[in-house]
Write an enzyme that holds these catalytic residues in place. Structure first.
Site, short mmCIF file in Angstrom:
data_model
loop_
_atom_site.label_atom_id
_atom_site.label_comp_id
_atom_site.label_asym_id
_atom_site.label_seq_id
_atom_site.Cartn_x
_atom_site.Cartn_y
_atom_site.Cartn_z
N HIS A 49 0.90 -1.15 0.00
CA HIS A 49 0.00 0.00 0.00
C HIS A 49 0.94 1.20 0.00
O HIS A 49 1.95 1.19 0.73
CB HIS A 49 -0.84 0.05 1.27
CG HIS A 49 -1.64 -1.20 1.54
ND1 HIS A 49 -1.37 -2.04 2.59
CD2 HIS A 49 -2.70 -1.72 0.89
CE1 HIS A 49 -2.24 -3.04 2.57
NE2 HIS A 49 -3.06 -2.87 1.56
N ASP A 52 2.15 2.07 3.29
CA ASP A 52 3.13 1.23 4.01
C ASP A 52 4.49 1.93 3.99
O ASP A 52 5.28 1.83 4.93
CB ASP A 52 3.28 -0.15 3.34
CG ASP A 52 2.00 -0.97 3.35
OD1 ASP A 52 1.12 -0.69 4.19
OD2 ASP A 52 1.89 -1.89 2.51
N GLU A 176 -9.71 -6.63 -5.85
CA GLU A 176 -9.53 -7.82 -5.01
C GLU A 176 -10.85 -8.05 -4.25
O GLU A 176 -11.19 -7.29 -3.35
CB GLU A 176 -8.38 -7.59 -4.02
CG GLU A 176 -8.14 -8.80 -3.15
CD GLU A 176 -6.98 -8.62 -2.18
OE1 GLU A 176 -6.15 -7.70 -2.36
OE2 GLU A 176 -6.91 -9.40 -1.21
N GLU A 212 -8.01 -13.82 -3.74
CA GLU A 212 -7.22 -14.26 -2.58
C GLU A 212 -7.83 -15.56 -2.08
O GLU A 212 -9.06 -15.66 -1.90
CB GLU A 212 -7.22 -13.19 -1.48
CG GLU A 212 -6.50 -13.69 -0.23
CD GLU A 212 -6.22 -12.62 0.80
OE1 GLU A 212 -5.72 -11.54 0.44
OE2 GLU A 212 -6.50 -12.90 1.98
N HIS A 215 -10.11 -15.35 0.95
CA HIS A 215 -11.40 -14.69 0.70
C HIS A 215 -12.37 -15.68 0.05
O HIS A 215 -13.57 -15.65 0.35
CB HIS A 215 -11.21 -13.46 -0.18
CG HIS A 215 -10.32 -12.42 0.44
ND1 HIS A 215 -9.95 -11.27 -0.22
CD2 HIS A 215 -9.71 -12.34 1.65
CE1 HIS A 215 -9.16 -10.53 0.55
NE2 HIS A 215 -9.00 -11.18 1.69
N ASP A 250 -11.45 -13.63 8.72
CA ASP A 250 -10.28 -13.66 7.83
C ASP A 250 -9.03 -14.07 8.61
O ASP A 250 -8.49 -13.29 9.37
CB ASP A 250 -10.11 -12.25 7.25
CG ASP A 250 -9.07 -12.18 6.15
OD1 ASP A 250 -8.60 -13.24 5.71
OD2 ASP A 250 -8.74 -11.06 5.74
N ASP A 252 -6.03 -15.32 7.31
CA ASP A 252 -4.75 -14.96 6.68
C ASP A 252 -3.60 -15.84 7.17
O ASP A 252 -2.54 -15.35 7.58
CB ASP A 252 -4.41 -13.48 6.96
CG ASP A 252 -5.08 -12.54 5.97
OD1 ASP A 252 -5.34 -12.96 4.83
OD2 ASP A 252 -5.35 -11.38 6.35
N ASP A 282 -0.09 -13.13 0.79
CA ASP A 282 -0.74 -12.12 1.64
C ASP A 282 -1.30 -12.84 2.85
O ASP A 282 -2.44 -13.32 2.84
CB ASP A 282 -1.86 -11.41 0.85
CG ASP A 282 -2.56 -10.36 1.70
OD1 ASP A 282 -2.07 -10.07 2.81
OD2 ASP A 282 -3.60 -9.83 1.26
C1 XLS Z 1 -7.51 -7.94 3.18
C2 XLS Z 1 -6.80 -7.91 1.91
C3 XLS Z 1 -5.72 -6.87 1.87
C4 XLS Z 1 -5.35 -6.57 0.47
C5 XLS Z 1 -4.47 -5.39 0.28
O1 XLS Z 1 -8.27 -8.82 3.49
O2 XLS Z 1 -6.31 -9.18 1.61
O3 XLS Z 1 -4.62 -7.27 2.62
O4 XLS Z 1 -4.75 -7.67 -0.13
O5 XLS Z 1 -5.12 -4.21 0.56
MG MG Z 2 -5.13 -9.75 -0.09
#
Ligand code: XLS
Ligand code: MG
Length: 365
Positions: A49, A52, A176, A212, A215, A250, A252, A282
């Site tokens: 981002h 960042d 995304e 993703e 997701h 989420d 991750d 990610d």
């Molecule tokens: C959040 C997203 C985020 C994007 C980037 O759930 O995965 O990390 O990939 O903004």
């Molecule tokens: Mg992502």
């Protein structure tokens, strides 16, 4: 071994272990340290981002200095930037949406901020600007018509695509999708939603999708099928690899941390189709991870991909698998007329079990 580029979101390494219920558990890495650390671990690219690297509210001079420093770090280490975005979703002013806000002034501010971030991406050489609109959703359905939200998103994406073209930037746009979190419901929830939406834009060719895996799993979908829809449509402009137990918040998780078979079939799809773009991770290092462990997280993601790619090669070369798949292909060539037996057996039990044996390393020849 085939050469493929791996990439990480800088935010994944800069994550300090906070969650909605708990404070940070480790010192955050700064962006430049994250860039050189990735390069030192043979990672070829990073995604970020703009914020960042350049915290929101920085002066123009600070912005220019940080871009100069990042470019120098990239030139010194050979790492490239494969995508840029913006973390508008963290900022209170966008709490009811950035591009879909009911306040026109907030929508204008969001567009201006995305354009600033697009400029940053361009200066870092990013070929893609990826938008995850984390606040572009709702909890209170009565507050906004979903049709109005989609029209606002359409106008915004048209505006941003136009900006990129007018600036002469060699950069594509992507969406995304995510079904929910942080909003109760996000408007562009899955790859299918994104593809349907992109077709309504002025220049659909300039906009693609970054699925993703987490997701897709949050929506209870098969991640390989989500990725396949984007590939089939020629819209797989990027991909976020991680892991997730289905139908939850989420998580991750580190790639390989859950859903082994689903991950295998995503890798199989990418490798079989020779998808040329970077494999981007990610995910979040666990909250129990310390600063040193963040690099084990990096190594773990990469190694999991490489192990699964080897498993794909093993699967594709396995004599019994090949015989079974050849039989399946043969059925496609039988005459299209004549009687069809409902009692015909398919050797799928064996085929699926062979996947299990290959994945568990228990295949005996
Ligand atoms: C959040 C997203 C985020 C994007 C980037 O759930 O995965 O990390 O990939 O903004
Ligand atoms: Mg992502």
């Amino acid at each position: 071994m085939p050469t493929r580029t791996f990439s990480f979101g800088l935010w994944t390494l800069m994550n300090a272990g906070a969650d909605p219920f708990g404070a940070p558990t480790r010192a955050p890495l700064d962006a430049l340290h994250a860039i050189s650390g990735l390069a030192a671990h043979s990672v070829g690219a990073f995604e970020l981002h703009a914020e960042d690297l350049i915290p929101s509210g920085s002066s123009g001079a600070e912005r220019d200095r940080m871009i100069r420093e990042a470019r120098a770090r990239m030139a010194d280490t050979g790492i490239v930037c494969d995508a840029c975005g913006s973390s508008l979703f963290t900022e209170p002013v966008f709490k009811d949406g950035a591009l879909v806000s009911n306040e026109a002034r907030v929508r204008s501010l969001a567009l201006a901020r995305y354009k600033d971030a697009i400029d940053v991406g361009h200066l870092l050489g990013a070929p893609l600007f990826n938008i995850w609109g984390g606040r572009d959703g709702s909890e209170v359905e009565a507050s906004r018509s979903p049709i109005e939200a989609l029209k606002r998103l359409r106008d915004a994406f048209n505006n941003l695509a136009d900006y990129i073209a007018r600036q002469g930037y060699a950069m594509r746009l992507s969406i995304e999708p995510k079904p929910n979190e942080p909003r109760g419901d996000l408007y562009i929830s899955t790859v299918g939603h994104a593809l349907g939406f992109i077709a309504t834009l002025e220049h659909p060719d300039r906009v693609g999708v970054v699925p993703e895996l987490a997701h897709a799993a949050m929506a209870g979908l098969n991640p390989a099928h989500e990725v396949a829809h984007a590939l089939y449509a020629g819209k797989l402009f990027g991909l976020h690899l991680n892991a997730q137990r289905p139908l939850r918040f989420d998580q991750d998780l580190r790639f390989g941390g859950a859903g082994l078979k689903d991950s295998f079939f995503v890798v199989k799809l990418l490798e079989d189709e020779n998808w040329p773009l970077p494999r981007t991770f990610d995910a979040h290092p666990y909250r129990t991870t310390d600063e040193q462990g963040v690099w084990s997280f990096v190594q773990g993601c990469i190694r999991a991909y490489e192990v699964l790619a080897d498993k794909v090669a093993q699967f594709n070369a396995d004599a019994e698998v090949r015989t079974l798949l050849a039989e399946i292909r043969e059925w496609d060539h039988t005459a299209e007329t004549g009687s069809v037996s409902p009692h015909r057996g398919f050797a799928y039990e064996r085929l699926d079990h062979l996947v299990f044996e290959i994945l568990t390393g228990t295949r005996v020849h």
